[in-house]
Design an enzyme around this catalytic site. Structure first.
Site, PDB file in Angstrom:
ATOM      1  N   MET A  28     -64.564  26.572 -41.949  1.00  0.00           N
ATOM      2  CA  MET A  28     -63.938  27.274 -43.084  1.00  0.00           C
ATOM      3  C   MET A  28     -64.986  27.595 -44.148  1.00  0.00           C
ATOM      4  O   MET A  28     -64.636  27.847 -45.310  1.00  0.00           O
ATOM      5  CB  MET A  28     -62.806  26.426 -43.669  1.00  0.00           C
ATOM      6  CG  MET A  28     -61.687  26.196 -42.657  1.00  0.00           C
ATOM      7  SD  MET A  28     -60.097  25.858 -43.422  1.00  0.00           S
ATOM      8  CE  MET A  28     -60.456  24.360 -44.303  1.00  0.00           C
ATOM      9  N   LEU A  31     -70.636  25.670 -46.169  1.00  0.00           N
ATOM     10  CA  LEU A  31     -71.295  24.862 -45.141  1.00  0.00           C
ATOM     11  C   LEU A  31     -72.215  23.807 -45.739  1.00  0.00           C
ATOM     12  O   LEU A  31     -72.851  24.013 -46.763  1.00  0.00           O
ATOM     13  CB  LEU A  31     -72.083  25.782 -44.194  1.00  0.00           C
ATOM     14  CG  LEU A  31     -71.257  26.857 -43.485  1.00  0.00           C
ATOM     15  CD1 LEU A  31     -72.140  27.665 -42.546  1.00  0.00           C
ATOM     16  CD2 LEU A  31     -70.077  26.255 -42.715  1.00  0.00           C
ATOM     17  N   ALA A  33     -74.547  19.920 -44.323  1.00  0.00           N
ATOM     18  CA  ALA A  33     -75.298  19.391 -43.178  1.00  0.00           C
ATOM     19  C   ALA A  33     -74.386  18.935 -42.029  1.00  0.00           C
ATOM     20  O   ALA A  33     -74.819  18.902 -40.875  1.00  0.00           O
ATOM     21  CB  ALA A  33     -76.186  18.233 -43.634  1.00  0.00           C
ATOM     22  N   HIS A  35     -71.631  20.562 -40.937  1.00  0.00           N
ATOM     23  CA  HIS A  35     -71.430  21.767 -40.121  1.00  0.00           C
ATOM     24  C   HIS A  35     -72.700  22.090 -39.332  1.00  0.00           C
ATOM     25  O   HIS A  35     -72.643  22.460 -38.151  1.00  0.00           O
ATOM     26  CB  HIS A  35     -71.116  22.979 -41.010  1.00  0.00           C
ATOM     27  CG  HIS A  35     -69.856  22.854 -41.819  1.00  0.00           C
ATOM     28  ND1 HIS A  35     -69.870  22.648 -43.173  1.00  0.00           N
ATOM     29  CD2 HIS A  35     -68.550  22.937 -41.461  1.00  0.00           C
ATOM     30  CE1 HIS A  35     -68.625  22.606 -43.627  1.00  0.00           C
ATOM     31  NE2 HIS A  35     -67.806  22.775 -42.607  1.00  0.00           N
ATOM     32  N   GLN A 151     -57.602  16.189 -35.862  1.00  0.00           N
ATOM     33  CA  GLN A 151     -57.792  17.579 -35.437  1.00  0.00           C
ATOM     34  C   GLN A 151     -58.396  17.621 -34.030  1.00  0.00           C
ATOM     35  O   GLN A 151     -57.973  18.410 -33.170  1.00  0.00           O
ATOM     36  CB  GLN A 151     -58.701  18.279 -36.440  1.00  0.00           C
ATOM     37  CG  GLN A 151     -59.142  19.652 -36.034  1.00  0.00           C
ATOM     38  CD  GLN A 151     -59.820  20.385 -37.177  1.00  0.00           C
ATOM     39  OE1 GLN A 151     -59.147  20.891 -38.067  1.00  0.00           O
ATOM     40  NE2 GLN A 151     -61.132  20.441 -37.183  1.00  0.00           N
ATOM     41  N   MET A 182     -69.768  13.708 -45.449  1.00  0.00           N
ATOM     42  CA  MET A 182     -69.962  15.037 -46.031  1.00  0.00           C
ATOM     43  C   MET A 182     -68.694  15.855 -45.864  1.00  0.00           C
ATOM     44  O   MET A 182     -68.050  15.807 -44.816  1.00  0.00           O
ATOM     45  CB  MET A 182     -71.126  15.747 -45.343  1.00  0.00           C
ATOM     46  CG  MET A 182     -72.444  15.111 -45.679  1.00  0.00           C
ATOM     47  SD  MET A 182     -73.770  15.916 -44.797  1.00  0.00           S
ATOM     48  CE  MET A 182     -75.149  14.953 -45.406  1.00  0.00           C
TER      49      MET A 182
END
Ligand code: AMP
Length: 288
Positions: A28, A31, A33, A35, A151, A182
């Site tokens: 989404m 971004l 670290a 991601h 998820q 994070m």
């Protein structure tokens, strides 16, 4: 790096050489670290890497949360280019959900536990958008973070149930030096809240240590988390959970299959989630 909002461009690029393996990293945006660790793993395991950036309105049950969600497309694209990404899809809500849109994908009971109970409709939004991403990109592999463990379980269930022809790859949670997982939402923490937020992971580590030392009573472990989190000023527990890894139903006693230990906590007023996996244990048979 090709950046586009158009499905036709994605398909043309993805199928320009059908022999190449593609890895997809759905995001989404905003971004960090975490991601980029997914991107790095996808880079290692595939000839080409695609990233989607889409703040999916139908997975937000609170319009204020959607409104406040951080966005930084230029910054995101600069990071993805530096990371060697080949293709980025940045659709808007109108491309994803055009007028007369009617179709939703729902994983049933598993989607109603934990995050699903706290955020009704959330996973229906996630599984719908991820199905669309899988159909548009048709990747060999799709990368998700353990940070959002429910998820992961919901998407794995959907992939198995609907016969999506791809592998779901789960990547470890990236953390700040003090242990805070994070998250794009961390930028919304006040200084005071940021100072308290590492308590989430500390409470999970307390459970890991107790489980490692042989504690398998789930309520004892939940209580351990509540006690640790009670020390965080301004924090309000949404849930603490010790659940079975497959269906995420709360456990009384952790058996040989292990458990998922997860929490959701409001820290002034940002809602943070985190988890650890309590690994399966070898069954010890009584000696004769
Ligand atoms: P989001 O942009 O929040 O939807 O996240 C996109 C993907 O990055 C999801 O699969 C997340 O689980 C994953 N992710 C988010 N934070 C982290 C993190 N701290 N470490 C690893 N993966 C993460």
């Amino acid at each position: 790096m090709i950046v586009t909002t158009a499905v036709e461009d994605i398909r043309k690029t993805r199928w320009s050489d059908p022999m190449l393996d593609w890895g997809l990293v759905p995001t989404m945006g905003a971004l960090h670290a975490g991601h980029l660790s997914l991107v790095a793993q996808a880079r290692q395991e595939n000839a080409r890497v695609a990233v989607s950036i889409f703040v999916n309105p139908i997975q937000f049950n609170d319009p204020r949360d959607l409104e406040a969600y951080p966005r930084d497309l230029p910054g995101d694209l600069a990071q993805l280019k530096a990371a060697g990404v080949d293709l980025v899809w940045t659709p808007g809500p109108a491309e994803m959900y055009p007028p007369h849109y009617q179709t939703y994908v729902e994983v049933e009971a598993l989607s109603r536990q934990l995050e699903g109970a706290a955020r009704p409709g959330h996973f229906r939004g996630v599984t719908t958008v991820v199905s669309k991403l899988f159909n548009v990109f048709q990747p060999q592999r799709a990368y998700f973070g353990q940070k959002d463990i429910q998820q992961v379980q919901v998407i794995k269930r959907m992939v198995a149930d609907l016969n999506f022809n791809l592998e779901v790859v789960v990547c470890p949670t990236m953390r700040e030096a003090d242990g805070l997982a994070m998250s794009s939402r961390n930028v919304r923490l006040s200084m005071a809240a940021r100072a308290e937020a590492p308590r989430l992971y500390r409470s999970l580590q307390a459970v890991e240590a107790a489980y490692g030392a042989g504690e398998t009573d789930a309520e004892t472990l939940r209580q351990l988390m509540r006690t640790e989190l009670a020390q965080a000023t301004g924090a309000r527990i949404d849930y603490v959970s010790i659940a079975d890894p497959l269906m995420l139903a709360e456990l009384d006693e952790i058996d040989a299959a292990g458990a998922i230990c997860s929490i959701a906590v409001f820290v002034d007023p940002v809602r943070l989630i985190d988890n650890v996996i309590l690994p399966p244990r070898p069954i010890t048979l009584p000696s004769s």
